[in-house]
Design an enzyme around this catalytic site. Structure first.
Site, mmCIF file in Angstrom:
data_model
loop_
_atom_site.group_PDB
_atom_site.id
_atom_site.type_symbol
_atom_site.label_atom_id
_atom_site.label_comp_id
_atom_site.label_asym_id
_atom_site.label_seq_id
_atom_site.Cartn_x
_atom_site.Cartn_y
_atom_site.Cartn_z
ATOM 1 C CE1 TYR A 52 -3.031 -3.057 0.306
ATOM 2 C CE2 TYR A 52 -3.458 -2.492 2.589
ATOM 3 C CZ TYR A 52 -3.673 -3.299 1.500
ATOM 4 O OH TYR A 52 -4.540 -4.368 1.596
ATOM 5 C CB SER A 193 -13.420 -4.769 -0.199
ATOM 6 O OG SER A 193 -12.111 -4.397 -0.579
ATOM 7 N N PRO A 194 -15.456 -4.705 2.954
ATOM 8 C CG PRO A 194 -15.638 -4.020 5.185
ATOM 9 C CD PRO A 194 -14.627 -4.277 4.101
ATOM 10 C CG LEU A 195 -18.182 -0.218 3.764
ATOM 11 C CD1 LEU A 195 -17.554 1.097 4.223
ATOM 12 C CD2 LEU A 195 -19.686 -0.192 4.025
ATOM 13 N N GLY A 196 -17.687 -3.057 -0.265
ATOM 14 C CA GLY A 196 -17.597 -3.182 -1.721
ATOM 15 C C GLY A 196 -16.774 -2.056 -2.324
ATOM 16 N NE ARG A 197 -12.074 -3.931 -4.717
ATOM 17 C CZ ARG A 197 -10.836 -4.236 -4.335
ATOM 18 N NH1 ARG A 197 -10.024 -3.299 -3.971
ATOM 19 N NH2 ARG A 197 -10.414 -5.485 -4.318
ATOM 20 N N GLY A 198 -16.507 0.799 -1.326
ATOM 21 C CA GLY A 198 -17.268 2.047 -1.257
ATOM 22 C C GLY A 198 -18.613 1.988 -1.957
#
Ligand SMILES: NC(=O)c1ccc[n+]([C@@H]2O[C@H](COP(=O)([O-])OP(=O)(O)OC[C@H]3O[C@@H](n4cnc5c(N)ncnc54)[C@H](OP(=O)(O)O)[C@@H]3O)[C@@H](O)[C@H]2O)c1
Length: 317
Positions: A52, A193-198
């Site tokens: 990262y 990515s629990p928010l689907g990458r936003g």
């Protein structure tokens, strides 16, 4: 408190990738304030990786978290070929030594193999990480995006503390084989990515350098198709007086795994953390899972070169 083997972690962890300008520009001073607020809220589990920002993320976390280091569980990850398929091969020992230096720590609580190398057997990678745990340089061995078979082979070589894989309403492929396998073997599951990458929080992709432009799911046709299904999250959110990001995280929490949502901003962080208080009823869960059935998301979850390195998610598109 969820337990990843001997590691006691908060119900949600914090995913730091976005602090290295992966999804739009990030500012170190603001990021540091967000990290400090995360600790104040009760988050003790922080996730980063050598890749990262090419080391920037580990250095930033090392600086920002140093004062509270002892009370935190800090996880990082490495790949054998950091610069792509032609890069020189990095050993787990070289990777851990470099991470320790960037953090300015003498110990990393959890260290993952970020991607299973296409040419190095997982037994070799995990065996070397196991030696580093036995020497006290790392506190647990993890793997990321491994298949069920690879998880079994790795765990037989050295007991894994955690698997980290993508898991959210629109990425449910792990439910078929991978989640049952880690549950059977007593390995913790960290949902990235629990928010689907936003996307599942309604985040817009504006910055031209945002990496999501390269992801098939963020192409205009896919966005249009997947947005129609997002309306069901909006419906459940309105019923429960929550926002859609909170419902998306609450759904992941209902699976008894540890999500690590990422954000650059304190208001988003506070909103995400408040999802801990949302109890989804069985009818809402069923409604969400019906609309977000496995294999119904339009668009692959990675561009072609990334897809070669992860278990395949069923897809209809
Ligand atoms: N193992 C792996 O291969 C792998 C791969 C990807 C990620 N990860 C880890 O998982 C962590 C989380 O995944 P992720 O960052 O890919 O995706 P994510 O957590 O699903 O979503 C992050 C995105 O959502 C936005 N967001 C967060 N909270 C929001 C809110 N309340 N309202 C509106 N937008 C919101 C963020 O933007 P703002 O900054 O604007 O809030 C950011 O663009 C990463 O940081 C990383 O540590 C691991």
């Amino acid at each position: 408190m969820p337990n990843l083997k001997q590691l006691e972690v908060s119900r949600q962890g914090y995913g730091a990738m976005g602090l290295s300008s992966v999804y739009g520009a990030a500012d170190d001073a603001e990021s540091t304030r967000t990290l400090h607020r995360a600790i104040d809220l009760g988050i003790n589990f922080f996730d980063t990786a050598t890749g990262y920002g090419a080391g920037h993320n580990e250095t930033l976390l090392g600086r920002a978290l140093a004062d509270k280091r002892k009370q935190l569980v800090i996880a990082s990850k490495f790949t054998h070929r950091q610069g792509g398929a032609d890069a020189p091969v990095l050993s787990p020992r070289q990777a851990v030594e470099a991470s320790l230096k960037r953090f300015s720590f003498d110990f990393i609580d959890l260290y993952y193999l970020h991607r299973v190398d296409l040419q190095i057997p997982i037994e070799e990678s995990v065996g070397e990480l196991g030696k580093l745990k036995d020497e006290g340089k790392i506190g647990g061995v993890g793997v990321s995006e491994a298949s069920a078979d690879q998880i079994r082979r790795a765990n037989a070589t050295y007991p894994l503390t955690a698997l980290q894989s993508e898991y959210s309403l629109w990425t449910r492929g792990v439910e078929a084989e991978i989640l049952p396998t880690v549950r059977e073997l007593g390995i913790g599951f960290v949902s990235y990515s629990p928010l689907g990458r936003g996307f599942l929080a309604g985040s817009e992709v504006i910055d031209p350098n945002d990496r999501r432009h390269q992801h098939p799911r963020f192409k205009p046709d896919a966005i249009a198709a997947n947005s129609r299904r997002r309306e069901t999250i909006e419906k459940v959110a309105a019923k429960l007086g929550a926002n859609i990001g909170q419902i998306s995280i609450a759904w992941v929490l209902s699976k008894d795994v540890v999500p690590i949502p990422g954000t650059r901003f304190i208001p988003h962080l506070e909103s995400n953390w408040a999802a801990n208080d949302i109890q989804l009823d069985a009818a809402s869960i069923a409604e969400l899972e019906d609309v977000f059935a496995i294999g119904t998301t339009v668009g692959e979850r990675y561009p072609e070169d990334g897809l070669r390195m992860v278990p395949r998610e069923p897809v209809n598109a």
